[in-house]
Motif scaffolding. Structure first.
Motif, PDB file in Angstrom:
ATOM      1  N   LEU A 144      49.561  46.352  34.155  1.00 44.41           N
ATOM      2  CA  LEU A 144      48.542  47.301  33.711  1.00 44.41           C
ATOM      3  C   LEU A 144      48.276  47.136  32.223  1.00 44.41           C
ATOM      4  N   ASP A 145      47.018  47.311  31.820  1.00 41.47           N
ATOM      5  CA  ASP A 145      46.687  47.459  30.408  1.00 41.47           C
ATOM      6  C   ASP A 145      46.684  48.944  30.098  1.00 41.47           C
ATOM      7  N   THR A 146      47.334  49.330  29.024  1.00 40.34           N
ATOM      8  CA  THR A 146      47.411  50.743  28.656  1.00 40.34           C
ATOM      9  C   THR A 146      47.081  50.912  27.178  1.00 40.34           C
ATOM     10  N   ARG A 147      46.774  52.137  26.817  1.00 39.07           N
ATOM     11  CA  ARG A 147      46.546  52.468  25.416  1.00 39.07           C
ATOM     12  C   ARG A 147      47.032  53.888  25.170  1.00 39.07           C
ATOM     13  N   SER A 148      47.361  54.146  23.921  1.00 33.27           N
ATOM     14  CA  SER A 148      47.736  55.495  23.519  1.00 33.27           C
ATOM     15  C   SER A 148      46.471  56.216  23.084  1.00 33.27           C
ATOM     16  N   GLU A 149      46.214  57.362  23.665  1.00 36.37           N
ATOM     17  CA  GLU A 149      44.967  58.089  23.429  1.00 36.37           C
ATOM     18  C   GLU A 149      45.298  59.546  23.121  1.00 36.37           C
ATOM     19  N   GLY A 150      45.319  59.865  21.829  1.00 33.58           N
ATOM     20  CA  GLY A 150      45.643  61.235  21.446  1.00 33.58           C
ATOM     21  C   GLY A 150      47.021  61.658  21.901  1.00 33.58           C
ATOM     22  N   GLY A 151      47.993  60.734  21.833  1.00 30.78           N
ATOM     23  CA  GLY A 151      49.347  61.056  22.265  1.00 30.78           C
ATOM     24  C   GLY A 151      49.564  60.920  23.752  1.00 30.78           C
ATOM     25  N   ARG A 152      48.538  60.516  24.497  1.00 28.05           N
ATOM     26  CA  ARG A 152      48.634  60.325  25.949  1.00 28.05           C
ATOM     27  C   ARG A 152      48.651  58.836  26.259  1.00 28.05           C
ATOM     28  N   LEU A 153      49.444  58.443  27.266  1.00 29.59           N
ATOM     29  CA  LEU A 153      49.507  57.052  27.718  1.00 29.59           C
ATOM     30  C   LEU A 153      48.518  56.894  28.859  1.00 29.59           C
ATOM     31  N   VAL A 154      47.454  56.100  28.623  1.00 33.63           N
ATOM     32  CA  VAL A 154      46.338  56.023  29.566  1.00 33.63           C
ATOM     33  C   VAL A 154      46.151  54.581  30.024  1.00 33.63           C
ATOM     34  N   VAL A 155      45.884  54.412  31.304  1.00 34.34           N
ATOM     35  CA  VAL A 155      45.594  53.085  31.857  1.00 34.34           C
ATOM     36  C   VAL A 155      44.195  52.669  31.405  1.00 34.34           C
ATOM     37  N   SER A 156      44.084  51.492  30.787  1.00 37.17           N
ATOM     38  CA  SER A 156      42.786  51.025  30.288  1.00 37.17           C
ATOM     39  C   SER A 156      42.252  49.819  31.059  1.00 37.17           C
ATOM     40  N   GLY A 157      43.090  49.194  31.890  1.00 33.29           N
ATOM     41  CA  GLY A 157      42.625  48.048  32.658  1.00 33.29           C
ATOM     42  C   GLY A 157      43.576  47.751  33.802  1.00 33.29           C
ATOM     43  N   VAL A 158      43.000  47.392  34.959  1.00 35.49           N
ATOM     44  CA  VAL A 158      43.799  47.050  36.139  1.00 35.49           C
ATOM     45  C   VAL A 158      43.248  45.741  36.704  1.00 35.49           C
ATOM     46  N   LYS A 159      43.984  44.650  36.525  1.00 40.28           N
ATOM     47  CA  LYS A 159      43.509  43.355  36.998  1.00 40.28           C
ATOM     48  C   LYS A 159      43.910  43.131  38.453  1.00 40.28           C
ATOM     49  N   ARG A 160      43.019  42.473  39.183  1.00 39.49           N
ATOM     50  CA  ARG A 160      43.302  42.109  40.562  1.00 39.49           C
ATOM     51  C   ARG A 160      44.538  41.216  40.644  1.00 39.49           C
ATOM     52  N   GLY A 161      45.273  41.397  41.745  1.00 41.22           N
ATOM     53  CA  GLY A 161      46.423  40.534  41.977  1.00 41.22           C
ATOM     54  C   GLY A 161      47.684  40.984  41.287  1.00 41.22           C
ATOM     55  N   THR A 162      47.660  42.129  40.625  1.00 40.84           N
ATOM     56  CA  THR A 162      48.854  42.630  39.945  1.00 40.84           C
ATOM     57  C   THR A 162      49.488  43.741  40.779  1.00 40.84           C
ATOM     58  N   PRO A 163      50.791  44.014  40.590  1.00 47.18           N
ATOM     59  CA  PRO A 163      51.421  45.122  41.318  1.00 47.18           C
ATOM     60  C   PRO A 163      50.731  46.456  41.064  1.00 47.18           C
ATOM     61  N   GLY A 164      50.232  46.650  39.839  1.00 44.45           N
ATOM     62  CA  GLY A 164      49.536  47.894  39.544  1.00 44.45           C
ATOM     63  C   GLY A 164      48.264  48.052  40.352  1.00 44.45           C
ATOM     64  N   PHE A 165      47.536  46.957  40.553  1.00 44.37           N
ATOM     65  CA  PHE A 165      46.325  46.987  41.371  1.00 44.37           C
ATOM     66  C   PHE A 165      46.676  47.339  42.811  1.00 44.37           C
ATOM     67  N   GLU A 166      47.739  46.705  43.336  1.00 47.71           N
ATOM     68  CA  GLU A 166      48.142  46.956  44.722  1.00 47.71           C
ATOM     69  C   GLU A 166      48.642  48.383  44.915  1.00 47.71           C
ATOM     70  N   ALA A 167      49.232  48.965  43.863  1.00 45.88           N
ATOM     71  CA  ALA A 167      49.765  50.327  43.988  1.00 45.88           C
ATOM     72  C   ALA A 167      48.686  51.395  43.884  1.00 45.88           C
TER      73      ALA A 167
END
Length: 627
Positions: free
Chosen positions: A523-546
């Protein structure tokens, strides 16, 4: 940067190109045609406005229609520049008000009532720090032509004059345009509208460095050095790049060139006929990676002086400034330029072979922690299996400049894959010709044949490649440009004596028991105002499948909270194959996602010199790198 026609659209004559390759000089043809005359004023620059007064010839018509471009050449996105125009008024030379009617989003009709000219005034809001747009503040102004100047829509080609009235605190204006006759300061003339649009103007208090190549003056105009940027060094290195590319092409196609270098903590570059606008950080000369990135940018935009501004796809001129202009050849215009930009920094002796092979330094905010080559970036993009290279070019208007969180899954950049294809094509030509010819020869022959008024078609460019290589490359082009087949790197690596480095975990080192494999979700993530937010989900990764979504806030793994800046590190404490329960918040609703961790793909696309290269491979590599 550089990017079927509406029969009702404005058609303007193409840029005048240098002598032997062009149509007759439009200003010579239009010597008796009254020019459009503009005056730019900045009465309160801190408010971000430029005030424009334009004297518009009407040729005695009862009405004259003015238009503003909706996009600017070299940047393929409809930007709707007219949204920043306000307070448009028209009057006669005797100050009598004239009726103004807005007839389209970017057109105005003036009731000229048979007058020979009308006076039009308007203001333009200028606060977009981009190479395609306008910026005005108390310290300086960058004025681009497309978002500034209204021009007659149905008019013979005519000169456009520009006068600049500077605020008292600014010392000078600079543009690639020649000075207007008469010798008055801050007055310039463009031979036609195309040249006006293609000639940005800077005003302020710059640091200017001049150097001569072949007796031709070149200016490096630095805005915002602030005692931090190394001006003399940057000028010396820009000169080295100019000389290397002059040697490549054989001559310089202009009588003056300006590098506008705005040190504004922004980024990007845009090429013009005899200038370029660059944006970077004032701190860039203090760090080798960021300075190297600037050198690559200088080399890229300067290479466009030939490839795009004079040697161009047939669709890119005459320009339709009001509608999208599609071409399948941006892989030539931008991709081949992206291949040569780093190559010329190496050939100029400004970077090592290792720096050249490593590719672009990390981009601020990208999440990358090291330089990556175009091959690496391409192979990490799932969209390479979805979008062919020529389609990427054709869809520039709706995809490249309108990226979203799913773009990596569905598309590729014609800059990136175009540069990779250029590298493979260069090796293919060298191999086929016994190293007697190269892509260098293709570009020079294409320039000789097709630079000028018309441009080249895809078939014409391929024909030049086949002629230089001495073989039919159509099947090769079909795979590289029109399919999503994986590219074959083997022949090029073998020819130049290169290899892909071994993955780090395959190298000799501590035992696997001491350094077990790390879990990975991709997963691609970023910190946004103290929150951990998913910013990108690439195909073929465990995060995409989940089932992770962009915008999900990650709160915890199991019952343990995840710190906003430590997600990848925390996931790496688990092992591939383990299943974890991740607590997320999606549109304020708490839920859990079960994810089976994988293992991050090894860094298998990093280019390096092959230590076992033969003397023949080393010699071929040296010729390629200009050593």
């Amino acid at each position: 940067m550089s990017r079927p026609e509406d029969p009702d659209a404005v058609t303007i004559l193409p840029l005048s190109l240098f002598a032997a390759l062009t149509m007759p000089n439009p200003i010579a043809e239009a010597v008796d045609v009254t020019p459009v005359r503009y005056t730019l004023r900045f009465p309160n620059p801190e408010t971000h406005y430029v005030e424009v007064e334009a004297e518009i010839p009407t040729d005695g018509k009862d009405a004259v229609e003015l238009f503003m471009a909706t996009w600017t050449p070299g940047s393929y996105l409809i930007r709707e520049f007219s949204r920043h125009v306000e307070g448009l008024l028209a009057k006669s030379p005797g100050d009598e008000p004239l009726r103004v009617e807005k007839v389209r989003k970017n057109r105005w009709r003036i009731a000229s009532e048979g007058l020979d000219r009308v006076i039009v005034s308007y203001r333009v809001y200028c606060r977009e720090m981009g190479v395609q747009t306008n910026w005005v503040d108390s310290s300086f102004a960058l004025i681009n032509g497309a978002p500034t100047f209204l021009s007659p829509a149905d008019s013979p080609p005519r000169p456009h004059e520009v006068a600049v009235e500077l605020p008292s605190t600014w010392t000078r204006s600079i543009t690639g345009l020649p000075d207007a006759p008469g010798g008055s300061p801050n007055r310039y003339v463009a031979e036609n509208y195309d040249v006006l649009v293609d000639s940005p103007l800077y005003a302020g208090n710059p640091s200017v460095y001049e150097f001569q190549v072949d007796g031709i003056p070149h200016l490096l105009v630095n805005e915002g050095e602030a005692g931090v940027w190394d001006g003399p060094k940057s000028a010396r290195d820009a000169e080295a790049i100019v000389r290397a590319q002059r040697d490549f092409w054989g001559s310089l196609p202009y009588d003056r060139y300006v590098f506008f270098n705005l040190l504004t903590e922004a980024g990007g570059g845009l090429e013009h006929r005899n200038s370029t606008v660059l944006m970077t950080s004032k701190w860039a000369t203090r760090s080798r990676p960021t300075y190297l990135s600037w050198l690559f940018l200088v080399s890229h935009e300067y290479f466009h002086t030939w490839n795009v501004k004079r040697l161009r796809p047939v669709e890119l001129g005459p320009f339709d400034y009001e509608n999208e202009v599609h071409t399948r050849s941006l892989w030539v215009a931008e991709g081949i330029t992206s291949y040569y930009d780093r190559l010329f920094v190496r050939r100029a002796g400004l970077c090592s072979v290792e720096e050249f092979l490593a590719g672009d330094p990390p981009r601020p905010g990208s999440g990358d922690d090291r330089a990556k080559s175009d091959i690496e970036r391409l192979q990490e993009t799932p969209g390479r299996l979805v979008q062919p290279l020529e389609t990427s070019s054709f869809d520039a208007w709706i995809k490249l400049y309108r990226r979203d969180e799913n773009s990596a899954n569905t598309s590729i950049s014609y800059y990136t894959k175009g540069a990779v294809v250029a590298f493979l094509l260069d090796a293919e030509i060298r191999r086929a010709s016994g190293d007697s010819k190269s892509l260098d020869d293709v570009m020079r022959l294409a320039f000789e044949r097709h630079s000028g008024a018309r441009g080249f078609t895809p078939d014409q460019f391929r024909a030049v490649v086949a002629e230089v290589a001495g073989i039919d490359l159509d099947p090769w082009f079909e795979r590289a440009l029109q399919s999503t087949e994986e590219l074959d790197y083997g022949p090029a690596l073998d020819w130049f004596g290169l290899r892909f480095s071994e993955p780090d975990d395959a190298e000799d080192g501590p035992s696997a028991d001491d350094h077990p494999a790390k879990g990975w979700l991709g997963l691609d993530t970023r910190s946004e105002g103290g929150r951990l937010v998913v910013s990108g989900v690439k195909r073929g990764t465990p995060g995409f499948e989940a089932g992770f979504n962009v915008g999900d806030e990650i709160l915890a793994i199991g019952a343990l909270r995840v710190p906003p800046d430590g997600f990848a590190r925390r996931v790496g404490l688990y092992r591939p194959g383990e299943t974890v329960s991740v607590l997320i918040a999606r549109r304020e609703q708490l839920m859990r996602l079960d994810a089976t961790l994988g293992q991050a793909p090894p860094d298998r696309w990093r280019l390096e010199l092959n230590p076992d290269a033969t003397p023949e491979q080393v010699a071929r590599r040296s010729r390629w790198l200009g050593e």
